[in-house]
Design a protein around this motif. Sequence first.
Motif, PDB file in Angstrom:
ATOM      1  N   MET A 260       0.820  -1.211   0.000  1.00 52.46           N
ATOM      2  CA  MET A 260       0.000   0.000   0.000  1.00 52.46           C
ATOM      3  C   MET A 260       0.857   1.265   0.000  1.00 52.46           C
ATOM      4  O   MET A 260       0.378   2.344  -0.347  1.00 52.46           O
ATOM      5  N   ARG A 261       2.127   1.144   0.393  1.00 56.84           N
ATOM      6  CA  ARG A 261       2.993   2.321   0.412  1.00 56.84           C
ATOM      7  C   ARG A 261       3.410   2.759  -0.982  1.00 56.84           C
ATOM      8  O   ARG A 261       3.853   3.896  -1.162  1.00 56.84           O
ATOM      9  N   MET A 262       3.303   1.854  -1.959  1.00 66.05           N
ATOM     10  CA  MET A 262       3.676   2.225  -3.332  1.00 66.05           C
ATOM     11  C   MET A 262       2.717   3.298  -3.835  1.00 66.05           C
ATOM     12  O   MET A 262       1.488   3.127  -3.761  1.00 66.05           O
ATOM     13  N   PRO A 263       3.223   4.427  -4.358  1.00 66.94           N
ATOM     14  CA  PRO A 263       2.335   5.514  -4.794  1.00 66.94           C
ATOM     15  C   PRO A 263       1.252   5.072  -5.772  1.00 66.94           C
ATOM     16  O   PRO A 263       0.090   5.469  -5.631  1.00 66.94           O
ATOM     17  N   LEU A 268      -4.418   4.456  -6.478  1.00 65.99           N
ATOM     18  CA  LEU A 268      -5.465   3.731  -7.189  1.00 65.99           C
ATOM     19  C   LEU A 268      -6.452   3.086  -6.224  1.00 65.99           C
ATOM     20  O   LEU A 268      -7.648   2.980  -6.517  1.00 65.99           O
ATOM     21  N   ASN A 269      -5.974   2.667  -5.062  1.00 66.10           N
ATOM     22  CA  ASN A 269      -6.888   2.121  -4.064  1.00 66.10           C
ATOM     23  C   ASN A 269      -7.819   3.199  -3.519  1.00 66.10           C
ATOM     24  O   ASN A 269      -8.987   2.944  -3.224  1.00 66.10           O
ATOM     25  N   LEU A 270      -7.302   4.410  -3.373  1.00 69.28           N
ATOM     26  CA  LEU A 270      -8.144   5.525  -2.944  1.00 69.28           C
ATOM     27  C   LEU A 270      -9.232   5.791  -3.979  1.00 69.28           C
ATOM     28  O   LEU A 270     -10.411   5.971  -3.633  1.00 69.28           O
ATOM     29  N   MET A 399      -6.165  -6.551  -4.245  1.00 69.73           N
ATOM     30  CA  MET A 399      -6.305  -5.567  -3.190  1.00 69.73           C
ATOM     31  C   MET A 399      -7.224  -4.428  -3.636  1.00 69.73           C
ATOM     32  O   MET A 399      -8.093  -3.968  -2.886  1.00 69.73           O
ATOM     33  N   ASN A 400      -7.054  -3.992  -4.877  1.00 68.53           N
ATOM     34  CA  ASN A 400      -7.864  -2.905  -5.412  1.00 68.53           C
ATOM     35  C   ASN A 400      -9.338  -3.285  -5.441  1.00 68.53           C
ATOM     36  O   ASN A 400     -10.212  -2.494  -5.069  1.00 68.53           O
TER      37      ASN A 400
END
Length: 490
Positions: A260-263, A268-270, A399-400
């Motif tokens: 999740m730390r990867m920009p 994209l998850n946001l 995850m997305n």
Amino acid sequence: MPSDASRAHYRVTFVVLSIGCTGYALLQSLAMPVLPTLQHGLHTSQNAVTWVLTAYLLSASVFTPIVGRLGDMWGKERLLVVALGALVVGCAVSAVATSLPLMIVGRVIQGVGGGVLPLSFGIIRDEFPAEKVGGAVGVITAIIAAGSGVGLVIAGPIVNALDFHWLFWLAAIMLLGATVASKIAVPASPVRLPGRVNYGAAVLLSAWLVAVLVAVSEAPSWGWGSVRVIGLFALGAVLAAAWIVVELRARSPLIDMRMMRMPVVWTLNLVAFLFGFGMYAVMGFLPEFLQTNASAGYGFGLSVTGSGLLMLPQCAVMFVVGVWSGPLAIRYGGRFVLMVGSVISVAPFLLFVFANSHEWEIVIASGLLGAGFGLAYTAMSALIVAGVPAEQTGVASGMNANIRTIGGSIGAAVMSSIVTATAHHGSLPTAAGYDHGFAFLSVMGVAAAAAVLLVPASSRRLSLGEFEEALPHAELGLVAAGTLLGDDPE
């Protein structure tokens, strides 16, 4: 690995998987246009009946990764039977329900069956010849889209001819056949991976989501400043913090916080969270709006069938646009297409506020919503494929998808709180309640567009071949929500 001879019947396996996924897709969409019917049949309020949708989304967001990981450990074919069986049991419980609590129990059990989709894609990946995987995944994806659209339309005739209980009985019968066929026809998984299930993370994720959702749902009646509401929000915050700590320390996290730390991943998850928020909020409340008699100052007094037909353009356009958006992403880049989809998605929410007095306006808004979502979901898949290492594509995609479902569960609860805040003593919400709700969703749409600006520009454009791989990877990535997440070698 099984021999070629043992894989000779992969077409039979595909038929079985198609039946199971069709039943799954129908079940999800059948419930949406009948929420007003369930409200009256279960003698509950509009705010409370939203839990029929929220409980399923919450359960699916937790159990889908667990079922997927167990399938990878114990055999996908075994867990497919379990997932289909859970759908059958959940349908049976919902079918006999005469009260909201029992209906919610049934829906929670059905959430366990959310693993049907990732397990089916995983079985295709394991059992089919390599050149057939992409096509088979595409067909299953089309079946899900078509089944969802059909469910919106046939729910009305079933309720009119029988009653809402038969929505679940018919689904149970179909899924029971798929369960038996899966046990007989689907071969044993050739791929087993060691691992463990992070049950502690699952419990904490469920706990903080329930605390927040109950607070949001009950705030209109308890008061936003009441001790109970503030206490639940505080409890949710503490549990969420504990969940993050557990996930960070886990060797097999439910949601990989390190990734999740990867920009490109967290942005994209946001965006996925915000899109899920809006999508399920609309699907949960638009039927009630359309079925309300115009004497209330809004609505059209439509039947369940009529409201389903007005919502059908969203599913149809979403599927068509998603299929044909590949060339746009290839030519202009995934971030541009994602931004276009985000901007388009704001328009229908505004139409629901300012242009909702004619049925054709609802049709246009529904179609625009499908176009925006179709563009956005395809673009997110392409951006993930282009932005993360190949070995992490499945994990990031899964995850997305899971975070989109979490967003949906929260979105349905928040929309319920806003709309029903104007209802008093069991009365219908006012037109202002729906206006406020749809206006809030338009704000969330703007927030999604703003979040797209945070997504890093991809350092490369996908080729046509890579893009054709993106959608299968995105769907196969649902498997990763449970089968590939967090396999740290340490």
